[in-house]
Design a protein around this motif. Structure first.
Motif, PDB file in Angstrom:
ATOM      1  N   ALA A 238       0.813  -1.214   0.374  1.00  0.00           N
ATOM      2  CA  ALA A 238       0.007  -0.182   0.042  1.00  0.00           C
ATOM      3  C   ALA A 238       0.791   1.471   0.036  1.00  0.00           C
ATOM      4  CB  ALA A 238      -0.806  -0.097   0.880  1.00  0.00           C
ATOM      5  N   LEU A 239       2.036   1.465  -0.915  1.00  0.00           N
ATOM      6  CA  LEU A 239       2.860   2.300  -1.136  1.00  0.00           C
ATOM      7  C   LEU A 239       2.659   3.271  -2.493  1.00  0.00           C
ATOM      8  CD1 LEU A 239       5.855   0.091  -0.284  1.00  0.00           C
ATOM      9  CD2 LEU A 239       4.422   2.356   1.424  1.00  0.00           C
ATOM     10  N   PRO A 240       3.131   4.266  -2.751  1.00  0.00           N
ATOM     11  CA  PRO A 240       2.577   5.020  -4.298  1.00  0.00           C
ATOM     12  C   PRO A 240       3.691   4.229  -4.579  1.00  0.00           C
ATOM     13  CG  PRO A 240       3.387   6.260  -2.099  1.00  0.00           C
ATOM     14  CD  PRO A 240       3.411   5.389  -1.777  1.00  0.00           C
ATOM     15  N   PRO A 241       3.117   4.268  -6.445  1.00  0.00           N
ATOM     16  CA  PRO A 241       3.779   3.190  -6.702  1.00  0.00           C
ATOM     17  C   PRO A 241       5.647   3.723  -6.972  1.00  0.00           C
ATOM     18  CG  PRO A 241       2.119   3.658  -8.565  1.00  0.00           C
ATOM     19  CD  PRO A 241       2.502   4.362  -6.960  1.00  0.00           C
ATOM     20  N   ALA A 242       5.971   4.268  -7.478  1.00  0.00           N
ATOM     21  CA  ALA A 242       7.834   4.150  -7.441  1.00  0.00           C
ATOM     22  C   ALA A 242       8.366   3.756  -5.956  1.00  0.00           C
ATOM     23  CB  ALA A 242       7.922   6.548  -7.548  1.00  0.00           C
ATOM     24  N   THR A 243       7.657   3.906  -5.151  1.00  0.00           N
ATOM     25  CA  THR A 243       8.274   3.668  -3.810  1.00  0.00           C
ATOM     26  C   THR A 243       8.474   2.368  -3.261  1.00  0.00           C
ATOM     27  OG1 THR A 243       7.318   5.758  -2.249  1.00  0.00           O
ATOM     28  CG2 THR A 243       7.792   4.140  -1.129  1.00  0.00           C
ATOM     29  N   ALA A 244       6.969   1.771  -3.675  1.00  0.00           N
ATOM     30  CA  ALA A 244       6.757   0.334  -4.143  1.00  0.00           C
ATOM     31  C   ALA A 244       8.302  -0.491  -5.210  1.00  0.00           C
ATOM     32  CB  ALA A 244       5.406  -0.413  -4.886  1.00  0.00           C
ATOM     33  N   PHE A 249      12.179  -7.429  -4.423  1.00  0.00           N
ATOM     34  CA  PHE A 249      11.028  -8.441  -4.273  1.00  0.00           C
ATOM     35  C   PHE A 249      12.243 -10.373  -4.752  1.00  0.00           C
ATOM     36  CE2 PHE A 249       8.813  -5.120  -4.615  1.00  0.00           C
ATOM     37  CZ  PHE A 249       7.507  -5.475  -4.417  1.00  0.00           C
ATOM     38  N   VAL A 250      11.746 -10.812  -4.160  1.00  0.00           N
ATOM     39  CA  VAL A 250      12.109 -12.010  -4.643  1.00  0.00           C
ATOM     40  C   VAL A 250      11.370 -13.210  -4.760  1.00  0.00           C
ATOM     41  CG1 VAL A 250      14.439 -13.746  -3.503  1.00  0.00           C
ATOM     42  CG2 VAL A 250      14.695 -11.330  -2.826  1.00  0.00           C
ATOM     43  N   PRO A 251      11.306 -13.664  -5.183  1.00  0.00           N
ATOM     44  CA  PRO A 251      12.648 -13.770  -7.258  1.00  0.00           C
ATOM     45  C   PRO A 251      11.793 -12.235  -7.548  1.00  0.00           C
ATOM     46  CG  PRO A 251      10.620 -14.503  -7.571  1.00  0.00           C
ATOM     47  CD  PRO A 251      10.717 -14.716  -6.151  1.00  0.00           C
ATOM     48  N   ALA A 252      12.618 -11.573  -8.355  1.00  0.00           N
ATOM     49  CA  ALA A 252      12.041  -9.758  -9.191  1.00  0.00           C
ATOM     50  C   ALA A 252      10.841 -10.061  -9.962  1.00  0.00           C
ATOM     51  CB  ALA A 252      12.805  -9.909 -10.076  1.00  0.00           C
ATOM     52  N   LEU A 253      10.058  -9.394 -10.053  1.00  0.00           N
ATOM     53  CA  LEU A 253       8.596  -9.096 -10.139  1.00  0.00           C
ATOM     54  C   LEU A 253       8.552 -10.068 -11.596  1.00  0.00           C
ATOM     55  CD1 LEU A 253       6.936  -6.104  -8.547  1.00  0.00           C
ATOM     56  CD2 LEU A 253       6.788  -8.604  -7.478  1.00  0.00           C
ATOM     57  N   SER A 259       8.330  -2.877 -14.781  1.00  0.00           N
ATOM     58  CA  SER A 259       7.924  -1.626 -15.292  1.00  0.00           C
ATOM     59  C   SER A 259       7.047  -1.173 -15.488  1.00  0.00           C
ATOM     60  CB  SER A 259       8.259  -2.356 -17.371  1.00  0.00           C
ATOM     61  OG  SER A 259       8.124  -1.415 -18.206  1.00  0.00           O
ATOM     62  N   ALA A 260       5.721  -2.013 -14.806  1.00  0.00           N
ATOM     63  CA  ALA A 260       4.277  -0.639 -14.763  1.00  0.00           C
ATOM     64  C   ALA A 260       4.878  -0.177 -13.745  1.00  0.00           C
ATOM     65  CB  ALA A 260       3.478  -1.853 -14.626  1.00  0.00           C
ATOM     66  N   ALA A 387      -3.695  -6.178 -11.174  1.00  0.00           N
ATOM     67  CA  ALA A 387      -3.175  -7.040 -11.046  1.00  0.00           C
ATOM     68  C   ALA A 387      -2.247  -7.763 -10.715  1.00  0.00           C
ATOM     69  CB  ALA A 387      -3.684  -7.451 -13.117  1.00  0.00           C
ATOM     70  N   GLY A 388      -0.901  -7.106 -10.236  1.00  0.00           N
ATOM     71  CA  GLY A 388      -0.111  -7.566  -9.253  1.00  0.00           C
ATOM     72  C   GLY A 388       0.204  -8.632  -9.682  1.00  0.00           C
ATOM     73  N   ALA A 389       0.828  -9.782  -8.758  1.00  0.00           N
ATOM     74  CA  ALA A 389       1.200 -11.389  -9.236  1.00  0.00           C
ATOM     75  C   ALA A 389       0.334 -11.662  -7.754  1.00  0.00           C
ATOM     76  CB  ALA A 389       3.546 -11.157  -8.750  1.00  0.00           C
ATOM     77  N   PRO A 390       1.378 -13.286  -8.223  1.00  0.00           N
ATOM     78  CA  PRO A 390       0.415 -14.602  -7.088  1.00  0.00           C
ATOM     79  C   PRO A 390       0.551 -14.556  -5.608  1.00  0.00           C
ATOM     80  CG  PRO A 390       1.023 -15.356  -9.423  1.00  0.00           C
ATOM     81  CD  PRO A 390       1.779 -14.233  -9.122  1.00  0.00           C
ATOM     82  N   SER A 391      -0.311 -13.937  -5.240  1.00  0.00           N
ATOM     83  CA  SER A 391       0.014 -13.568  -3.562  1.00  0.00           C
ATOM     84  C   SER A 391       0.647 -11.904  -3.093  1.00  0.00           C
ATOM     85  CB  SER A 391       1.432 -14.713  -2.777  1.00  0.00           C
ATOM     86  OG  SER A 391       0.519 -15.231  -2.783  1.00  0.00           O
ATOM     87  N   VAL A 392       1.172 -11.448  -5.141  1.00  0.00           N
ATOM     88  CA  VAL A 392       1.290  -9.896  -4.532  1.00  0.00           C
ATOM     89  C   VAL A 392       0.394  -9.381  -4.722  1.00  0.00           C
ATOM     90  CG1 VAL A 392       3.556  -7.848  -4.393  1.00  0.00           C
ATOM     91  CG2 VAL A 392       3.390 -10.642  -4.223  1.00  0.00           C
TER      92      VAL A 392
END
Length: 432
Positions: A238-244, A249-253, A259-260, A387-392
């Motif tokens: 729950a952070l601004p995109p540029a901070t997020a 992230f492990v593994p990398a998103l 990119s988004a 859309a995020g990623a699985p669990s994220v």
């Protein structure tokens, strides 16, 4: 690092209004969660500080209006006192213009905004154009175009030549208030509302605990902080995109998601509260609102709580904030005072207290009022982030369907995210 491993259903990273609103919904649904907040307070870009007079003032997000239903309802539910912003009297521009010319300039600049918003964001004719590119092609008078540019740089807090036209159209269409957006502020600060929400979370909220790494996969997440590791089914960033984007992230998103998150830039704002012994401008039939035509992004309005608490709030936004960011408080006060005197007369120099909050390059939020997309090709960035990623999961005011960049948008974004997380947990439970 401590070897403590805790378990919960959901970890929420960030206790701004997005994270707090999501937490409230999860609590109401009976879902277990923990909220981690890097700062020593809640609220994110909403903040209250003591000024030199010992008064508690909003140094971050402050204003709301009746067309923002969620924040209005929340403030009423928590018994907040609403202070109506004083708007009776003449609005000034500086350098000054005749009333007739000022009115014409205002109406034409608003017509430019309406014309812009009639364009479809996916219109091929505007592909690759920034707001500045498009504005240069318009045949309106120079004063009106300058006023429109100042409006853009003051409200969105980035240079018009950085902001994609399609993005501003899409963003502005979601800001749907018909009344003045600075209609009200809260007597005991917007920050107090964030604190009220946090008070309901008890020991599920941890301040001063920054998440440093998010280990994630289809089976769940591990959120790492200096305190230890929390294992959970889902995580909400729950952070601004540029901070997020700065989190590890492990593994990398997935490349598309990384990119988004990387196409955003934080706005630049310096917010100042100037206290006076009395609201002298009202004696001259002025409302206290001033827009400086020679300094795009510089704007002032009356923020007096009553006649005994006279104040002007001054916003410095966009490129001007970046230029003034290196100034110390003494030099900044001299700049602001000189301009207030130019516009309002010598009494503007009789300052009782000057309190400035520079949000530019803020450590935990990047800036204010929000992040903006600066890549003209990044049409799908918001969709991919949501859309995020699985669990994220990701949520922020910036990607809200209503009032992006406002407290209202943050509340809506948090509630939507909580619903998605509960669905994800239910789906996994039914499939296991």
């Amino acid at each position: 690092m401590s070897s403590i491993v805790e378990r919960t259903d959901v970890v929420i990273v960030g206790a701004g209004f997005t994270g707090l609103s999501a937490a409230f919904e999860l609590k109401r649904a009976g879902t277990d969660f923990l909220v981690l907040e890097a700062r020593d307070r809640v609220g994110g870009r909403v903040e209250a500080v003591r000024n030199g007079l010992g008064e508690l003032i909003d140094s971050g997000g402050q204003f709301l209006c009746q067309d923002m239903p969620e924040v209005m309802a929340l403030a009423k539910a928590h018994g907040k006192a609403f202070v109506e912003t004083y708007i009776d009297g003449e609005f000034l521009t500086h350098p000054s213009m005749t009333p007739a010319r000022a009115e014409r300039t205002y109406h034409v600049s608003m017509a430019i905004r309406e014309r812009m918003n009639r364009i479809e964001p996916d219109d091929p004719a505007i592909a690759g154009l920034t707001v500045a590119d498009w504005l240069e092609r318009q045949h309106d008078e120079a004063d009106a175009k300058a006023a429109f540019r100042s409006l853009v740089e003051g409200l969105w807090c980035l240079a018009a030549d950085k902001v994609p036209l399609w993005y501003l159209i899409d963003n502005d269409r979601r800001i749907t208030n018909e009344v003045f957006e600075l209609q009200y502020f809260l007597g005991d600060t917007m920050q107090s509302l964030a604190e009220d929400l946090a008070g309901d979370l008890a020991d599920r909220l941890r301040l001063g605990e920054a998440a440093t790494r998010i280990e994630h996969g289809p089976q769940g997440v591990r959120v790492v902080s200096a305190r230890g590791v929390i294992e959970a089914r889902q995580v909400l960033i729950a952070l601004p995109p540029a901070t997020a984007a700065k989190l590890d992230f492990v593994p990398a998103l997935p490349a598309e998601l990384a990119s988004a998150l990387g196409v955003w830039e934080s706005g630049a704002v310096i917010k100042i509260l100037v206290r006076y012994a009395k609201p002298f401008w009202r004696e001259w039939g002025l409302c206290g609102m001033v827009m400086w035509r020679d300094q795009p992004g510089l704007f002032a309005c009356d923020a007096s709580k009553d006649a005994d608490h006279a104040a002007l709030v001054v916003f410095v936004g966009g490129p001007l904030a970046l230029r003034w960011h290196p100034l110390g408080e003494t030099a900044l006060q001299a700049e602001i005072t000189a301009r207030l005197v130019q516009a309002l007369g010598p009494q503007a120099a009789d300052i009782v207290d000057f309190s400035a909050r520079d949000w530019t390059h803020d450590r935990w939020s990047g800036g204010a009022y929000s992040d903006l997309i600066i890549d003209v090709t990044a049409r799908d960035a918001e969709r991919v982030i949501l859309a995020g990623a699985p669990s994220v999961h990701f949520a922020a005011s910036e990607v809200s369907p209503s009032f992006p960049g406002y407290v209202e948008g943050a509340i809506v974004a948090g509630r939507i995210a909580a619903g998605k997380i509960q669905s994800a947990i239910a789906t996994r439970a039914s499939g296991s």
